[in-house]
Write an enzyme that holds these catalytic residues in place. Structure first.
Site, mmCIF file in Angstrom:
data_model
loop_
_atom_site.group_PDB
_atom_site.id
_atom_site.type_symbol
_atom_site.label_atom_id
_atom_site.label_comp_id
_atom_site.label_asym_id
_atom_site.label_seq_id
_atom_site.Cartn_x
_atom_site.Cartn_y
_atom_site.Cartn_z
ATOM 1 N N GLU A 177 0.859 -1.198 0.000
ATOM 2 C CA GLU A 177 0.000 0.000 0.000
ATOM 3 C C GLU A 177 0.891 1.242 0.000
ATOM 4 O OE1 GLU A 177 -3.575 0.716 -0.034
ATOM 5 O OE2 GLU A 177 -2.529 2.575 -0.376
ATOM 6 N N ASP A 226 -8.913 1.348 -7.010
ATOM 7 C CA ASP A 226 -9.457 2.638 -7.467
ATOM 8 C C ASP A 226 -10.091 2.440 -8.833
ATOM 9 O OD1 ASP A 226 -8.310 4.485 -5.324
ATOM 10 O OD2 ASP A 226 -6.511 3.460 -6.027
ATOM 11 N N LYS A 262 -13.788 8.171 -14.663
ATOM 12 C CA LYS A 262 -13.863 8.940 -15.921
ATOM 13 C C LYS A 262 -13.135 8.222 -17.049
ATOM 14 C CE LYS A 262 -14.133 13.361 -13.600
ATOM 15 N NZ LYS A 262 -13.352 14.472 -13.064
ATOM 16 N N ASP A 307 -16.880 -2.802 -6.464
ATOM 17 C CA ASP A 307 -18.303 -2.444 -6.343
ATOM 18 C C ASP A 307 -18.715 -1.515 -7.493
ATOM 19 O OD1 ASP A 307 -16.976 -0.157 -5.635
ATOM 20 O OD2 ASP A 307 -18.006 0.143 -3.723
ATOM 21 N N THR A 333 -15.503 -5.046 3.628
ATOM 22 C CA THR A 333 -14.769 -3.792 3.873
ATOM 23 C C THR A 333 -15.768 -2.638 3.993
ATOM 24 O OG1 THR A 333 -14.617 -3.133 1.579
ATOM 25 C CG2 THR A 333 -12.899 -4.612 2.392
ATOM 26 N N PHE A 347 -15.876 -0.154 2.107
ATOM 27 C CA PHE A 347 -16.340 0.152 0.750
ATOM 28 C C PHE A 347 -17.568 -0.691 0.423
ATOM 29 C CE2 PHE A 347 -12.063 1.728 0.537
ATOM 30 C CZ PHE A 347 -12.176 2.846 -0.265
ATOM 31 N N GLU A 348 -17.504 -1.979 0.841
ATOM 32 C CA GLU A 348 -18.612 -2.874 0.534
ATOM 33 C C GLU A 348 -19.856 -2.487 1.336
ATOM 34 O OE1 GLU A 348 -17.381 -6.878 0.661
ATOM 35 O OE2 GLU A 348 -19.272 -7.643 -0.099
HETATM 36 C C1 LIG Z 1 -10.148 2.341 -3.295
HETATM 37 S S1 LIG Z 1 -8.849 1.898 -2.207
HETATM 38 C C2 LIG Z 1 -9.362 0.311 -1.569
HETATM 39 C C3 LIG Z 1 -8.660 -0.080 -0.317
HETATM 40 C C4 LIG Z 1 -8.982 -1.474 0.260
HETATM 41 N N1 LIG Z 1 -8.589 -2.533 -0.641
HETATM 42 C C5 LIG Z 1 -10.420 -1.617 0.642
HETATM 43 O O1 LIG Z 1 -11.141 -2.429 0.058
HETATM 44 O O2 LIG Z 1 -10.850 -0.891 1.556
HETATM 45 C C6 LIG Z 1 -7.508 1.440 -3.306
HETATM 46 C C7 LIG Z 1 -6.147 1.480 -2.617
HETATM 47 O O3 LIG Z 1 -5.157 0.977 -3.499
HETATM 48 C C8 LIG Z 1 -3.962 1.696 -3.292
HETATM 49 N N2 LIG Z 1 -3.154 1.542 -4.525
HETATM 50 C C9 LIG Z 1 -3.519 1.862 -5.782
HETATM 51 N N3 LIG Z 1 -2.555 1.552 -6.648
HETATM 52 C C10 LIG Z 1 -1.540 1.006 -5.918
HETATM 53 C C11 LIG Z 1 -0.263 0.500 -6.255
HETATM 54 N N4 LIG Z 1 0.156 0.496 -7.522
HETATM 55 N N5 LIG Z 1 0.520 0.043 -5.265
HETATM 56 C C12 LIG Z 1 0.100 0.067 -3.977
HETATM 57 N N6 LIG Z 1 -1.115 0.532 -3.587
HETATM 58 C C13 LIG Z 1 -1.918 1.001 -4.555
HETATM 59 C C14 LIG Z 1 -4.427 3.122 -3.024
HETATM 60 O O4 LIG Z 1 -3.471 3.855 -2.297
HETATM 61 C C15 LIG Z 1 -5.705 2.861 -2.214
HETATM 62 O O5 LIG Z 1 -5.446 2.881 -0.832
#
Ligand SMILES: C[S@@+](CC[C@H](N)C(=O)[O-])C[C@H]1O[C@@H](n2cnc3c(N)ncnc32)[C@H](O)[C@@H]1O
Length: 240
Positions: free
Chosen positions: A95, A145, A149, A181, A218, A220-221
């Site tokens: 992360e 993520d 867009k 989601d 999570t 988010f879910e």
């Molecule tokens: C939308 S959040 C979801 C977090 C977690 N998986 C959850 O379900 O609550 C996506 C996470 O992926 C991390 N992230 C995105 N690309 C990454 C990468 N290339 N390496 C490490 N972390 C990454 C972002 O910092 C972010 O915290």
């Protein structure tokens, strides 16, 4: 990190060599006391440095055990719960968000877990530089993520070259488990994975699997559930 580039799915289904995708933005954020404690006390014990050669994780964990890597664990709730529930397995979390790394490590310290290690940098770098080929039993990507867009779709981490990178790091029979989601991203994941060679979709109908028991819910879910949204899980096994 170079500028992100479009990664169209090639007509022949063959993934091109990995190009750089910047799938995240570094968010500034104040840290709680717990997150700070996690980083200060847990960092030296549990954060692994980015290496330039494959890491011997048997040596890192002091044993040989089934190994799971999670990309983008956010605040680490799922990973912490899964690691605590499976002490006979080893877990590696990656992360870039520092408060999230701190939060996870605070939990590792509190629960005295010994089966979890962390990288606090880009997961693509970690896979390319530190993880040996054919060495992971499972790779998890939960709620990445979505980059809603159209002009940002190129920043989605799930692309043909990424599918191939993950495949190369999984053991034969190892599983790539994704969840989202955001339905258009689920469709994109499915399209990329269907075209990716060397995988078998574990969904009976060739689309999504029912919510697997082992994946904790999570925030988010939960938020998605409240908003009446669905969640899509995909599981693809690496062929021998
Ligand atoms: C939308 S959040 C979801 C977090 C977690 N998986 C959850 O379900 O609550 C996506 C996470 O992926 C991390 N992230 C995105 N690309 C990454 C990468 N290339 N390496 C490490 N972390 C990454 C972002 O910092 C972010 O915290």
């Amino acid at each position: 990190m170079t500028e992100s580039q479009e990664m169209p799915i090639p007509a022949d289904g063959q993934a091109r060599p990995q190009r750089r995708i910047k799938s995240f933005v570094m968010r500034a954020g104040r840290m709680t006391e717990g997150q700070q404690r996690g980083l200060e006390q847990g960092g030296p014990l549990y954060i692994l440095p980015l290496a330039d050669q494959p890491v011997d994780y048997d040596q890192v964990f002091g044993r040989s055990a089934p190994r799971t890597l999670e990309i983008g664990f956010g605040m680490g709730h799922s990973l912490l719960e899964m690691a605590a529930a499976a002490p006979e397995q080893d877990f590696i979390g990656v992360e870039v968000h520092r408060p999230g790394v701190g939060a996870l490590l605070n939990g590792v310290l509190t629960q005295r877990l010994t089966n979890l290690r962390v990288y606090d940098c880009d997961a693509i770098e970690v896979l390319n530089r530190c993880v040996a080929d054919n060495s992971l039993d499972r790779l998890m990507l939960f709620f990445p993520d979505p980059w809603h867009k159209a002009r940002h779709h190129k920043r989605r981490i799930v692309q043909p070259a990424f599918a191939e990178l993950v495949r190369s790091k999984l053991k034969p029979g190892g599983v790539f488990h994704m969840a989202t989601d955001w339905e258009p991203y689920a469709e994109h994941m499915l399209e990329v994975m269907k075209a990716a060679p060397g995988y078998r979709n574990l969904a009976a109908d060739g689309t999504y699997v029912p919510r697997p028991e082992e994946r904790p819910i999570t925030k988010f879910e939960r938020r998605g559930e409240r908003l009446g949204h669905g969640v899509w899980d995909l599981k693809f096994e690496k062929l021998a």
